[in-house]
Design a protein around this motif. Structure first.
Motif, PDB file in Angstrom:
ATOM      1  N   ASP A  97     -11.803   4.152   4.181  1.00 40.73           N
ATOM      2  CA  ASP A  97     -10.594   4.273   3.363  1.00 40.73           C
ATOM      3  C   ASP A  97     -10.819   5.327   2.285  1.00 40.73           C
ATOM      4  OD1 ASP A  97      -9.114   2.307   4.684  1.00 40.73           O
ATOM      5  OD2 ASP A  97     -10.038   0.706   3.515  1.00 40.73           O
ATOM      6  N   VAL A  98      -9.829   6.182   2.097  1.00 48.98           N
ATOM      7  CA  VAL A  98      -9.860   7.165   1.014  1.00 48.98           C
ATOM      8  C   VAL A  98      -9.063   6.577  -0.143  1.00 48.98           C
ATOM      9  CG1 VAL A  98      -9.382   9.536   0.330  1.00 48.98           C
ATOM     10  CG2 VAL A  98     -10.001   9.020   2.706  1.00 48.98           C
ATOM     11  N   LEU A  99      -9.731   6.240  -1.226  1.00 55.33           N
ATOM     12  CA  LEU A  99      -9.097   5.571  -2.352  1.00 55.33           C
ATOM     13  C   LEU A  99      -8.475   6.585  -3.308  1.00 55.33           C
ATOM     14  CD1 LEU A  99     -11.685   2.748  -3.137  1.00 55.33           C
ATOM     15  CD2 LEU A  99      -9.793   2.759  -1.490  1.00 55.33           C
ATOM     16  N   ASP A 100      -7.441   6.119  -3.988  1.00 54.26           N
ATOM     17  CA  ASP A 100      -6.659   6.993  -4.857  1.00 54.26           C
ATOM     18  C   ASP A 100      -7.341   7.199  -6.201  1.00 54.26           C
ATOM     19  OD1 ASP A 100      -4.198   8.459  -5.465  1.00 54.26           O
ATOM     20  OD2 ASP A 100      -3.831   6.860  -6.902  1.00 54.26           O
ATOM     21  N   THR A 101      -7.229   8.401  -6.719  1.00 54.12           N
ATOM     22  CA  THR A 101      -7.564   8.698  -8.110  1.00 54.12           C
ATOM     23  C   THR A 101      -6.314   9.237  -8.779  1.00 54.12           C
ATOM     24  OG1 THR A 101      -8.300  10.945  -7.538  1.00 54.12           O
ATOM     25  CG2 THR A 101      -9.982   9.207  -7.586  1.00 54.12           C
TER      26      THR A 101
ATOM     27  N   PRO B 218      -7.616   8.191 -16.590  1.00 57.33           N
ATOM     28  CA  PRO B 218      -6.795   8.226 -17.802  1.00 57.33           C
ATOM     29  C   PRO B 218      -5.309   8.385 -17.452  1.00 57.33           C
ATOM     30  CG  PRO B 218      -7.848  10.349 -17.450  1.00 57.33           C
ATOM     31  CD  PRO B 218      -8.402   9.439 -16.404  1.00 57.33           C
ATOM     32  N   PRO B 219      -4.407   7.855 -18.277  1.00 54.80           N
ATOM     33  CA  PRO B 219      -2.978   7.946 -17.960  1.00 54.80           C
ATOM     34  C   PRO B 219      -2.487   9.387 -18.014  1.00 54.80           C
ATOM     35  CG  PRO B 219      -3.296   7.054 -20.165  1.00 54.80           C
ATOM     36  CD  PRO B 219      -4.655   7.138 -19.544  1.00 54.80           C
ATOM     37  N   ARG B 220      -1.503   9.678 -17.165  1.00 55.68           N
ATOM     38  CA  ARG B 220      -0.903  11.011 -17.146  1.00 55.68           C
ATOM     39  C   ARG B 220       0.566  10.901 -17.536  1.00 55.68           C
ATOM     40  NH1 ARG B 220      -3.396  15.336 -14.460  1.00 55.68           N
ATOM     41  NH2 ARG B 220      -5.489  14.855 -13.685  1.00 55.68           N
ATOM     42  N   THR B 221       1.031  11.889 -18.288  1.00 54.09           N
ATOM     43  CA  THR B 221       2.394  11.886 -18.807  1.00 54.09           C
ATOM     44  C   THR B 221       3.156  13.090 -18.265  1.00 54.09           C
ATOM     45  OG1 THR B 221       1.623  10.818 -20.843  1.00 54.09           O
ATOM     46  CG2 THR B 221       3.808  11.809 -20.888  1.00 54.09           C
ATOM     47  N   SER B 222       4.414  12.856 -17.918  1.00 57.82           N
ATOM     48  CA  SER B 222       5.253  13.915 -17.359  1.00 57.82           C
ATOM     49  C   SER B 222       5.702  14.889 -18.440  1.00 57.82           C
ATOM     50  CB  SER B 222       6.487  13.295 -16.709  1.00 57.82           C
ATOM     51  OG  SER B 222       7.343  12.769 -17.727  1.00 57.82           O
ATOM     52  N   LYS B 223       6.286  15.975 -18.011  1.00 58.84           N
ATOM     53  CA  LYS B 223       6.988  16.859 -18.936  1.00 58.84           C
ATOM     54  C   LYS B 223       8.273  16.169 -19.380  1.00 58.84           C
ATOM     55  CE  LYS B 223       5.251  21.203 -16.993  1.00 58.84           C
ATOM     56  NZ  LYS B 223       4.269  20.565 -16.094  1.00 58.84           N
TER      57      LYS B 223
ATOM     58  N   ASN C 212      -1.559   1.234  -9.288  1.00 57.77           N
ATOM     59  CA  ASN C 212      -1.296   1.366 -10.720  1.00 57.77           C
ATOM     60  C   ASN C 212      -1.107   2.818 -11.130  1.00 57.77           C
ATOM     61  OD1 ASN C 212      -1.483  -1.382 -11.117  1.00 57.77           O
ATOM     62  ND2 ASN C 212      -3.646  -1.340 -11.669  1.00 57.77           N
ATOM     63  N   ASN C 213      -1.715   3.736 -10.400  1.00 57.07           N
ATOM     64  CA  ASN C 213      -1.571   5.154 -10.736  1.00 57.07           C
ATOM     65  C   ASN C 213      -0.144   5.659 -10.542  1.00 57.07           C
ATOM     66  OD1 ASN C 213      -4.317   5.239 -11.249  1.00 57.07           O
ATOM     67  ND2 ASN C 213      -4.835   5.867  -9.179  1.00 57.07           N
ATOM     68  N   ALA C 214       0.669   4.909  -9.791  1.00 62.01           N
ATOM     69  CA  ALA C 214       2.056   5.323  -9.540  1.00 62.01           C
ATOM     70  C   ALA C 214       3.066   4.473 -10.293  1.00 62.01           C
ATOM     71  CB  ALA C 214       2.355   5.268  -8.041  1.00 62.01           C
ATOM     72  N   GLU C 215       2.611   3.425 -10.991  1.00 64.45           N
ATOM     73  CA  GLU C 215       3.525   2.608 -11.790  1.00 64.45           C
ATOM     74  C   GLU C 215       3.831   3.331 -13.098  1.00 64.45           C
ATOM     75  OE1 GLU C 215       2.189  -1.343 -12.341  1.00 64.45           O
ATOM     76  OE2 GLU C 215       1.892  -1.733 -10.212  1.00 64.45           O
ATOM     77  N   LEU C 216       5.123   3.405 -13.446  1.00 63.33           N
ATOM     78  CA  LEU C 216       5.553   4.253 -14.554  1.00 63.33           C
ATOM     79  C   LEU C 216       6.183   3.445 -15.677  1.00 63.33           C
ATOM     80  CD1 LEU C 216       7.199   7.151 -12.503  1.00 63.33           C
ATOM     81  CD2 LEU C 216       4.831   6.963 -13.297  1.00 63.33           C
ATOM     82  N   THR C 217       6.049   3.977 -16.880  1.00 63.50           N
ATOM     83  CA  THR C 217       6.731   3.466 -18.065  1.00 63.50           C
ATOM     84  C   THR C 217       7.452   4.639 -18.713  1.00 63.50           C
ATOM     85  OG1 THR C 217       5.123   1.695 -18.462  1.00 63.50           O
ATOM     86  CG2 THR C 217       6.432   2.420 -20.333  1.00 63.50           C
ATOM     87  N   TYR C 218       8.708   4.409 -19.109  1.00 67.48           N
ATOM     88  CA  TYR C 218       9.532   5.463 -19.710  1.00 67.48           C
ATOM     89  C   TYR C 218       9.517   5.314 -21.232  1.00 67.48           C
ATOM     90  CZ  TYR C 218      11.189   6.094 -14.944  1.00 67.48           C
ATOM     91  OH  TYR C 218      11.263   6.319 -13.589  1.00 67.48           O
TER      92      TYR C 218
ATOM     93  N   HIS D   9       0.264   4.268 -15.165  1.00 65.53           N
ATOM     94  CA  HIS D   9      -0.659   3.235 -15.621  1.00 65.53           C
ATOM     95  C   HIS D   9      -2.090   3.499 -15.169  1.00 65.53           C
ATOM     96  CE1 HIS D   9       2.785   0.039 -16.108  1.00 65.53           C
ATOM     97  NE2 HIS D   9       2.994   1.158 -16.772  1.00 65.53           N
ATOM     98  N   GLY D  10      -2.371   4.701 -14.701  1.00 67.05           N
ATOM     99  CA  GLY D  10      -3.717   5.032 -14.265  1.00 67.05           C
ATOM    100  C   GLY D  10      -4.657   5.282 -15.428  1.00 67.05           C
TER     101      GLY D  10
END
Length: 335
Positions: free
Chosen positions: A126-130, A218-223, A169-175, A215-216
């Protein structure tokens, strides 16, 4: 004769099934974007489990991988532990491929001849997500909304939606909205823009930024998306004021005798909230008076000098779904 034929038909498949050996199965994983030659974690194939001596009684045993994507890995023997391990041959990307199903072959020399290779095990990697992708909004970078100033409280005036190419969790988002303002609230889980306070009388438009953060770690934030909401005051224009090409609508400030104004008000609106303003009227100095219903039974009051219609008691849609008011406007100068 018949019985012997039937017995032969029943026993033959069973005997053939018993002679077929089930290959041992092994499972491991590796994180995407790991450097080349990274070891596949959790996967170690003991040589004794695959009965290597049965297939290769002489020294010089070699392993070979088969299957779609087998070129992305290499097998090697850990002589001190007597195990077979896998390492990557390139940097893997989970978004391109998330799993590999491979077969392990064994030969006694160099595996140059395919005929001398025996399949001894099957493996899954399995290739796990980062968290290597930042969220992106589906909409443009700017959103402009013209909103009727009588819009009911708790109305959803817009919905922002972002996506993330990662998983879990890397794809779960908070606005998040910046800066905070008292009129609009962005629901963190859905991205919906909610009207939470009256925008009557606001002198200018409301502007704020909305970001999506995953929610990853480190967390990443959109423009950011710039949201601009402009309050708009509208009322039906009397026929004598309607000019050609103007659609028969005019600002609510141009009230004339007989003009009607329709309002939508939430029953959750708090006591003391101003739901609309009738002023300024066409008079330079006007006085406002609630004619119907009488002030004792009315859930709203009308400011004598300002023309503000203010909630004076709790509203209940079930008992009073609508209310009709009649307001008299007089010129204080007596004209």
């Amino acid at each position: 004769m018949i019985w012997s034929v039937l017995l032969w038909c029943l026993l033959t498949p069973a005997a053939g099934y018993q002679t077929r050996e089930r290959l041992p199965f092994f499972h491991g994983h590796v994180f995407e974007n790991s450097p080349t030659a990274s070891k596949v974690n959790g996967l170690s194939v003991p040589v004794r489990r695959i009965n290597a001596q049965k297939w290769c009684p002489v020294s010089g045993m070699h392993f070979k991988l088969y299957g779609n994507g087998s070129e992305d890995f290499r097998a090697f023997a850990h002589h001190k532990r007597g195990n077979m391990l896998l390492k990557t041959c390139r940097v893997l990307d989970r978004e391109a491929r998330s799993e590999y199903l491979l077969s392990v072959g064994l030969c006694c020399q160099t595996c140059a001849s395919e005929s001398v290779v025996f399949e001894v095990a099957s493996v899954k990697v399995d290739v796990l997500d980062t968290n290597d992708h930042e969220p992106t909004f589906r909409s443009a970078g700017t959103v402009h909304i013209t909103l009727d100033d009588t819009t009911a409280l708790r109305s959803v005036v817009y919905r922002l939606e972002a996506v993330d190419a990662d998983s879990g969790n890397n794809a779960e988002l908070t606005y998040i909205s910046v800066p905070k303002n008292g009129s609009f609230y962005v629901i963190p889980k859905t991205g919906e823009v909610l009207l939470v306070d009256s925008i009557l009388g606001l002198p200018s438009e409301v502007k704020f930024h909305v970001f999506a953060r995953d929610h990853g770690w480190p967390p990443r934030t959109s423009k950011g998306v710039v949201v601009t909401i402009a309050p708009q005051r509208w009322a039906t224009r009397p026929a004598e004021l309607a000019g050609s090409g103007r659609g028969g609508r005019s600002p609510r400030a141009l009230l004339d005798p007989g003009a009607k104004v329709s309002l939508n008000v939430s029953e959750d609106a708090s006591v003391g909230s101003v739901i609309t303003s009738l002023g300024p009227s066409r008079f330079q100095s006007a006085a406002y008076e609630l004619v119907y219903p009488e002030s004792e039974s009315s859930p709203v009051t009308v400011g004598r000098d300002s023309g503000d219609i203010t909630i004076s008691r709790r509203l209940d849609r079930e008992t009073e779904p609508f209310l009709e008011l009649t307001v008299k406007i007089q010129d204080k100068r007596g004209v």
